[in-house]
Motif scaffolding. Structure first.
Motif, PDB file in Angstrom:
ATOM      1  N   ASN A  30       0.764  -0.843  -0.199  1.00  0.00           N
ATOM      2  CA  ASN A  30      -0.034   0.192  -0.094  1.00  0.00           C
ATOM      3  C   ASN A  30       0.618   1.257   0.085  1.00  0.00           C
ATOM      4  N   MET A  31       2.306   1.290   0.710  1.00  0.00           N
ATOM      5  CA  MET A  31       2.848   2.706   0.492  1.00  0.00           C
ATOM      6  C   MET A  31       3.595   3.311  -0.690  1.00  0.00           C
ATOM      7  N   GLU A  32       3.683   1.576  -1.195  1.00  0.00           N
ATOM      8  CA  GLU A  32       4.048   1.813  -2.311  1.00  0.00           C
ATOM      9  C   GLU A  32       4.043   2.272  -3.950  1.00  0.00           C
ATOM     10  N   ASP A  33       2.518   1.680  -3.230  1.00  0.00           N
ATOM     11  CA  ASP A  33       1.481   2.275  -4.096  1.00  0.00           C
ATOM     12  C   ASP A  33       1.037   3.819  -3.903  1.00  0.00           C
ATOM     13  N   TYR A  34       0.716   3.862  -2.961  1.00  0.00           N
ATOM     14  CA  TYR A  34       0.564   5.340  -2.302  1.00  0.00           C
ATOM     15  C   TYR A  34       1.448   6.121  -2.709  1.00  0.00           C
ATOM     16  N   ALA A  35       2.747   5.691  -2.816  1.00  0.00           N
ATOM     17  CA  ALA A  35       3.999   6.469  -3.551  1.00  0.00           C
ATOM     18  C   ALA A  35       4.314   6.441  -5.000  1.00  0.00           C
ATOM     19  N   ARG A  36       4.179   5.274  -5.308  1.00  0.00           N
ATOM     20  CA  ARG A  36       3.794   5.749  -7.067  1.00  0.00           C
ATOM     21  C   ARG A  36       2.900   7.213  -7.585  1.00  0.00           C
ATOM     22  N   GLU A  37       1.746   6.297  -7.025  1.00  0.00           N
ATOM     23  CA  GLU A  37       0.277   7.429  -7.463  1.00  0.00           C
ATOM     24  C   GLU A  37       0.601   9.235  -7.111  1.00  0.00           C
ATOM     25  N   ASN A  38       1.365   8.887  -6.474  1.00  0.00           N
ATOM     26  CA  ASN A  38       1.481  10.512  -5.950  1.00  0.00           C
ATOM     27  C   ASN A  38       2.737  11.143  -5.866  1.00  0.00           C
ATOM     28  N   HIS A  39       3.316  10.271  -6.646  1.00  0.00           N
ATOM     29  CA  HIS A  39       4.768  10.903  -7.103  1.00  0.00           C
ATOM     30  C   HIS A  39       6.144  10.830  -6.326  1.00  0.00           C
ATOM     31  N   VAL A  40       6.020   9.995  -4.892  1.00  0.00           N
ATOM     32  CA  VAL A  40       6.895  10.588  -4.000  1.00  0.00           C
ATOM     33  C   VAL A  40       7.816   9.342  -4.541  1.00  0.00           C
ATOM     34  N   SER A  45      12.139  -0.717  -4.017  1.00  0.00           N
ATOM     35  CA  SER A  45      11.559  -2.150  -3.377  1.00  0.00           C
ATOM     36  C   SER A  45      12.991  -3.019  -3.410  1.00  0.00           C
ATOM     37  N   ARG A  46      13.284  -2.696  -5.049  1.00  0.00           N
ATOM     38  CA  ARG A  46      14.403  -3.734  -4.574  1.00  0.00           C
ATOM     39  C   ARG A  46      15.967  -3.326  -3.970  1.00  0.00           C
ATOM     40  N   ALA A  47      15.779  -1.796  -4.570  1.00  0.00           N
ATOM     41  CA  ALA A  47      16.717  -1.136  -3.665  1.00  0.00           C
ATOM     42  C   ALA A  47      17.401  -1.327  -1.739  1.00  0.00           C
ATOM     43  N   GLY A  71       7.776   8.222   4.429  1.00  0.00           N
ATOM     44  CA  GLY A  71       8.507   6.517   6.350  1.00  0.00           C
ATOM     45  C   GLY A  71       8.922   5.625   5.426  1.00  0.00           C
ATOM     46  N   TYR A  72       8.321   5.304   4.521  1.00  0.00           N
ATOM     47  CA  TYR A  72       8.861   3.888   3.426  1.00  0.00           C
ATOM     48  C   TYR A  72       9.941   3.329   4.710  1.00  0.00           C
ATOM     49  N   SER A  73      10.626   3.959   3.826  1.00  0.00           N
ATOM     50  CA  SER A  73      12.515   3.581   4.450  1.00  0.00           C
ATOM     51  C   SER A  73      12.036   3.231   6.171  1.00  0.00           C
ATOM     52  N   SER A  74      11.945   3.909   6.547  1.00  0.00           N
ATOM     53  CA  SER A  74      12.145   3.609   7.965  1.00  0.00           C
ATOM     54  C   SER A  74      11.694   2.705   8.144  1.00  0.00           C
ATOM     55  N   ILE A  75      10.006   2.884   8.432  1.00  0.00           N
ATOM     56  CA  ILE A  75       9.278   1.269   8.221  1.00  0.00           C
ATOM     57  C   ILE A  75      10.059   0.099   7.967  1.00  0.00           C
ATOM     58  N   ARG A  76      10.542   0.194   6.592  1.00  0.00           N
ATOM     59  CA  ARG A  76      11.021  -1.099   6.430  1.00  0.00           C
ATOM     60  C   ARG A  76      12.581  -1.432   7.030  1.00  0.00           C
ATOM     61  N   ILE A  77      13.345  -0.429   7.121  1.00  0.00           N
ATOM     62  CA  ILE A  77      14.280  -1.138   8.182  1.00  0.00           C
ATOM     63  C   ILE A  77      13.979  -1.276   9.550  1.00  0.00           C
ATOM     64  N   ALA A  78      13.186  -0.654  10.059  1.00  0.00           N
ATOM     65  CA  ALA A  78      12.320  -1.162  11.124  1.00  0.00           C
ATOM     66  C   ALA A  78      11.669  -2.353  11.486  1.00  0.00           C
ATOM     67  N   GLU A  79      11.234  -2.641  10.684  1.00  0.00           N
ATOM     68  CA  GLU A  79      10.688  -3.924  10.332  1.00  0.00           C
ATOM     69  C   GLU A  79      11.798  -5.418  10.523  1.00  0.00           C
ATOM     70  N   ALA A  80      12.426  -4.748   9.495  1.00  0.00           N
ATOM     71  CA  ALA A  80      14.355  -5.594   9.516  1.00  0.00           C
ATOM     72  C   ALA A  80      15.025  -6.012  11.120  1.00  0.00           C
ATOM     73  N   PHE A  81      15.092  -4.747  11.305  1.00  0.00           N
ATOM     74  CA  PHE A  81      15.933  -4.987  12.715  1.00  0.00           C
ATOM     75  C   PHE A  81      15.114  -4.403  14.369  1.00  0.00           C
TER      76      PHE A  81
END
Ligand code: SAH
Ligand code: MG
Length: 221
Positions: A30-40, A45-47, A71-81
């Motif tokens: 959902n965050m990825e879709d939101y970012a794409r649709e709103n040009h954020v 994802s692979r990076a 908050g995408y990168s923060s959330i992805r990193i927090a989930e991983a660690f």
């Protein structure tokens, strides 16, 4: 983007890697879709998968990010660690508010503190408590050296400074005349930051062809 992919032929391996990845949660999708649709301009994802792989070699506990967006990168990193504590700075009000929304809806809200400010104006003394193990610079591309000089003193010796978008979608390879006029200063600044950091005697710097160019600068002990 295309130019960079052609140079490194990353796309030849992407589908092979992707075929072996775990499925994303609906929340992340959902965050990825939101970012794409709103040009954020969030990290691809692979990076970010690769970035998380690199981060797991360092296993930072205290992480400072400049440029939260939603908050995408923060959330992805927090989930991983699960043990990481992230402080992230965003100046844009709409993105800051969206980031708060996503962080609060995530399972990692207790790990992330977001500050709304222009990182170049923020008072470090009043708002941040170093040291940090890692700094992630992913904000205005023409200001990387200023972010670096302002925030790198907060990073521990042996800590790492990561910078995203060092290729700026291939624009760093283009001649000045080929660039849109309004991008020239930004690209010049990004190139001069690159030329400044690579031979810097206090850091071991490497530029990796990950995503849009990920610089890794390890602070010498
Ligand atoms: N790290 C995010 C993407 C950040 S996009 C992710 O991958 O998910 C870059 C963000 O930096 C934008 O939202 C922009 O508003 C913010 N930004 C740019 N200059 C800034 C500054 N001087 N201080 C704080 N935020 C800044
Ligand atoms: Mg980026």
């Amino acid at each position: 983007m295309k130019l960079v992919e052609e140079l490194f032929t990353i796309h030849n391996y992407d589908s092979y890697i992707e075929a072996h990845l775990q499925e994303k949660s609906a929340f992340i999708q959902n965050m990825e879709d939101y970012a794409r649709e709103n040009h954020v301009p969030i990290m691809g994802s692979r990076a970010i998968d690769t970035f998380i792989g690199i981060l797991s070699l360092q296993n930072p506990k205290r992480f400072l990010e400049i440029g939260s967006a939603i908050g995408y990168s923060s959330i992805r990193i927090a989930e991983a660690f699960p043990e990481i504590e992230i402080t992230t700075i965003e100046r844009n009000t709409g993105r800051y508010e969206k980031a708060i929304e996503y962080i609060e809806a995530s399972d990692v809200s207790s790990q992330i503190q977001i500050i709304q400010a222009d990182a170049l104006e923020l008072s470090i003394e009043e708002n941040l408590e170093g040291p940090y193990d890692a700094l992630f610079i992913d904000a205005a591309k023409g200001q990387y050296q200023r972010f670096f000089e302002k925030y790198s003193p907060l990073i521990k010796p042996g800590g790492v400074i990561y910078c995203d978008n060092m290729f700026m979608h291939g624009m760093v390879l283009q001649e000045d005349q080929e660039l849109p006029r309004r991008k020239r200063t930004m690209i010049r600044n990004l190139r001069s930051f690159m030329a400044w950091i690579m031979p810097h005697e206090d850091y071991n710097a490497t530029l990796l062809p990950v995503g849009d160019g990920l610089l890794i600068a390890i602070k010498k002990e």
